[in-house]
Enzyme design. Structure first.
Site, PDB file in Angstrom:
ATOM      1  CE1 TYR A  29     -46.622 -10.391  25.535  1.00 40.37           C
ATOM      2  CE2 TYR A  29     -47.242  -8.237  26.303  1.00 40.37           C
ATOM      3  CZ  TYR A  29     -46.363  -9.178  26.495  1.00 40.37           C
ATOM      4  OH  TYR A  29     -45.559  -9.349  27.207  1.00 40.37           O
ATOM      5  CD1 TRP A  33     -50.856 -14.568  27.518  1.00 40.55           C
ATOM      6  CD2 TRP A  33     -51.491 -13.511  25.583  1.00 40.55           C
ATOM      7  NE1 TRP A  33     -49.530 -14.719  26.892  1.00 40.55           N
ATOM      8  CE2 TRP A  33     -50.086 -13.807  25.633  1.00 40.55           C
ATOM      9  CE3 TRP A  33     -51.852 -12.854  24.501  1.00 40.55           C
ATOM     10  CZ2 TRP A  33     -49.375 -13.802  24.375  1.00 40.55           C
ATOM     11  CZ3 TRP A  33     -51.046 -12.686  23.445  1.00 40.55           C
ATOM     12  CH2 TRP A  33     -49.881 -13.268  23.257  1.00 40.55           C
ATOM     13  CG  ASP A  36     -53.237 -10.544  29.836  1.00 41.66           C
ATOM     14  OD1 ASP A  36     -52.702 -11.792  30.138  1.00 41.66           O
ATOM     15  OD2 ASP A  36     -52.701  -9.671  29.639  1.00 41.66           O
ATOM     16  CE1 TYR A  81     -46.144 -13.575  22.667  1.00 42.33           C
ATOM     17  CE2 TYR A  81     -46.500 -15.965  21.508  1.00 42.33           C
ATOM     18  CZ  TYR A  81     -46.128 -15.074  22.704  1.00 42.33           C
ATOM     19  OH  TYR A  81     -46.308 -15.592  23.915  1.00 42.33           O
ATOM     20  N   GLY A 161     -47.100 -16.378  34.986  1.00 39.47           N
ATOM     21  CA  GLY A 161     -47.732 -15.021  34.407  1.00 39.47           C
ATOM     22  C   GLY A 161     -46.378 -14.209  34.721  1.00 39.47           C
ATOM     23  CG  ASP A 163     -43.700 -14.238  31.166  1.00 37.84           C
ATOM     24  OD1 ASP A 163     -44.541 -14.366  31.987  1.00 37.84           O
ATOM     25  OD2 ASP A 163     -43.752 -13.917  30.010  1.00 37.84           O
ATOM     26  NE  ARG A 196     -40.394  -8.874  26.157  1.00 37.75           N
ATOM     27  CZ  ARG A 196     -41.498  -9.399  26.283  1.00 37.75           C
ATOM     28  NH1 ARG A 196     -42.684  -8.704  26.871  1.00 37.75           N
ATOM     29  NH2 ARG A 196     -41.914 -10.739  25.841  1.00 37.75           N
ATOM     30  CE1 TYR A 348     -43.139  -8.965  30.219  1.00 33.36           C
ATOM     31  CE2 TYR A 348     -41.857 -10.728  30.491  1.00 33.36           C
ATOM     32  CZ  TYR A 348     -43.006  -9.974  30.115  1.00 33.36           C
ATOM     33  OH  TYR A 348     -43.829 -10.604  29.195  1.00 33.36           O
ATOM     34  CD  GLU A 392     -46.033  -5.796  28.970  1.00 36.45           C
ATOM     35  OE1 GLU A 392     -45.181  -5.420  28.329  1.00 36.45           O
ATOM     36  OE2 GLU A 392     -46.010  -7.107  28.998  1.00 36.45           O
TER      37      GLU A 392
HETATM   38  C1  GLC Z   1     -46.422 -11.430  29.666  1.00 36.69           C
HETATM   39  C2  GLC Z   1     -46.892 -11.546  31.084  1.00 36.69           C
HETATM   40  C3  GLC Z   1     -47.951 -12.236  31.226  1.00 36.69           C
HETATM   41  C4  GLC Z   1     -49.162 -11.738  30.525  1.00 36.69           C
HETATM   42  C5  GLC Z   1     -48.968 -11.619  28.951  1.00 36.69           C
HETATM   43  C6  GLC Z   1     -50.043 -10.780  28.282  1.00 36.69           C
HETATM   44  O1  GLC Z   1     -46.143 -12.516  29.078  1.00 36.69           O
HETATM   45  O2  GLC Z   1     -45.872 -11.920  31.807  1.00 36.69           O
HETATM   46  O3  GLC Z   1     -48.532 -12.244  32.751  1.00 36.69           O
HETATM   47  O4  GLC Z   1     -50.318 -12.538  30.869  1.00 36.69           O
HETATM   48  O5  GLC Z   1     -47.705 -10.711  28.923  1.00 36.69           O
HETATM   49  O6  GLC Z   1     -50.213  -9.563  28.856  1.00 36.69           O
END
Ligand code: GLC
Length: 425
Positions: A29, A33, A36, A81, A161, A163, A196, A348, A392
């Site tokens: 990532y 975000w 986050d 990404y 959030g 997913d 994932r 996840y 994570e």
């Molecule tokens: C994933 C999670 C999301 C989070 C992002 C960055 O997409 O599902 O909730 O904000 O990762 O950590």
């Protein structure tokens, strides 16, 4: 021991800090975000208060004119990404995604303000952020609640959030995949594909992005046009908690109009949340606005509701549900009940434990007066860190670390848990 863990967590925050924003983790990532950053600021505040305010400031600087605060800010190019800015096509000066994320900013700002030692800086920052966050809150009801029921819907799973939650399986059948441009996922190059979302889910995530893009990201049209519209109790609870935070803060800062409007939104929202309660499951459930039916799955979406100022009997029932869940796993709080056939301990949001969720649930339990269960959740969270590092997310049975490593918001939550303990001691 706890000093050493705090040191390690602080190191992760520093390592992922790019100056004015923090990446969730390098590689997987590489941008900013939304939620986050807000939760990260809580941990940062113990190390460098000024830096914590900057984290939220940077996010809100990319708010759209209509009030929406996007879920990703693509501050700089990085082809590691997918989907990147060219897929979103939002035409922003600094590219952003076109959807939002759980609005935890109001809550975070209040917490930073209350704990501030640099009171002058905190007041200036809070005054600057207050109207922006308030505008975002109003945006939800203006754009995601066309029938004025007092609940905001999400139109893409990424907005919650969570997913790939089991909650979206049935409604996702309503989302087509035809016309999706061929793409190459990058997440599975950084993390174990078994941890994932699946290929089939990704096809639908991207179909929705293309669909909204074709509508010019015009938020006055997207809710109506989306084949995926879900009312998530957890999402609404986060919104309501933040609205209450902004109401209180506005009162303190003499912003009476914002305080008044926020209190009205809060009262209506809390009343409306009640319609999502399921006596059968002992928790709130998601509601599918397209089918007009509740989604009968026991996910943390219904437990995060504790984060909002819900009625005491509801909080007590949720505590019972969580206690029952604790007998079916080794670590609280699994993102889905293992009794669900689709439960997956490592994939996840379909089973694993997430520390940010634990934080919000524990905070809600403390407010509801159930400090014992909150302490248990915090202890489980710290046990995970000690055994498996700052992952994570974690397998709720084995505690195995899953997904990305050296994770920013996991580190921030640990600092929160441990520093709070110290404050009390
Ligand atoms: C994933 C999670 C999301 C989070 C992002 C960055 O997409 O599902 O909730 O904000 O990762 O950590």
């Amino acid at each position: 021991m706890s000093d050493l863990i705090i040191q390690k967590a602080a190191e992760i925050l520093r390592k992922n800090d790019l100056g004015t924003y923090t990446v969730p983790t390098h590689g997987l990532y590489p941008f900013q975000w939304n939620w986050d950053s807000c939760l990260t600021a809580l941990g940062q505040a113990y190390i460098d208060e000024k830096r914590a305010w900057i984290e939220i400031d940077t996010l809100l600087a990319h708010q759209w004119e209509d009030g929406m605060v996007p879920h990703i800010i693509f501050h700089k190019e990085d082809d590691g990404y997918f989907p990147g800015p060219e897929i979103w096509g939002t035409n922003r000066p600094t590219p952003t995604s076109g959807i939002t994320q759980p609005p935890v900013a109001g809550f975070a700002v209040q917490r930073l303000f209350e704990r501030a030692s640099d009171v002058q800086n905190a007041e200036a920052k809070a005054r600057h952020l207050l109207p922006k966050i308030h505008k975002w809150h109003k945006w939800f009801y203006q754009n995601r609640d066309p029938e004025n029921v007092g609940l905001a819907a999400i139109i893409h799973p990424w907005e919650t959030g969570r997913d790939n939650s089991i909650d979206w399986d049935a409604p996702f059948e309503n989302v087509p995949t035809d016309g999706v441009v061929p793409f190459q996922r990058r997440d599975v190059q950084h993390a174990n594909p078994e941890h994932r979302p699946t290929e089939a889910q990704y096809q639908r995530y991207i179909w929705l992005v293309q669909h909204f893009r074709a509508l010019g990201w015009d938020n006055t049209k997207l809710h109506e046009a989306s084949p995926f519209k879900i009312v998530d109790p957890g999402f609404n609870a986060i919104l309501l908690r933040s609205i209450r935070a902004i109401a209180d803060l506005a009162q303190t800062l003499g912003e009476t109009e914002i305080a008044r409007e926020s209190t009205a939104m809060l009262d209506r929202g809390i009343g409306a949340l009640e319609t999502l309660w399921s006596e059968k499951h002992g928790q709130y459930l998601c509601f599918d606005r397209n089918s007009g039916k509740a989604i009968e799955k026991r996910s943390i979406g219904g437990l995060i509701a504790l984060f909002a100022p819900i009625p005491a009997p509801r909080a007590a029932a949720l505590a019972q549900t969580i206690t029952a869940l604790s007998e079916r796993t080794n670590f609280l709080v699994a993102s889905h009940d293992p009794m669900d056939a689709e439960f997956d301990a490592k994939r996840y949001w379909r089973g694993p434990v997430w520390l940010i969720v634990n934080y919000m649930i524990a905070d809600g339990l403390i407010n509801a007066g159930n400090t014992a269960l909150a302490a248990r959740i915090e202890a489980d969270s710290l046990r995970l860190i000690e055994e498996s590092g700052f992952a994570e997310y974690y397998d709720p049975f084995s505690g195995e670390p899953c997904g990305g490593e050296q994770f920013t918001w996991t580190a921030a939550m640990v600092i929160e848990f441990l520093s709070k303990e110290k404050d009390v001691a």
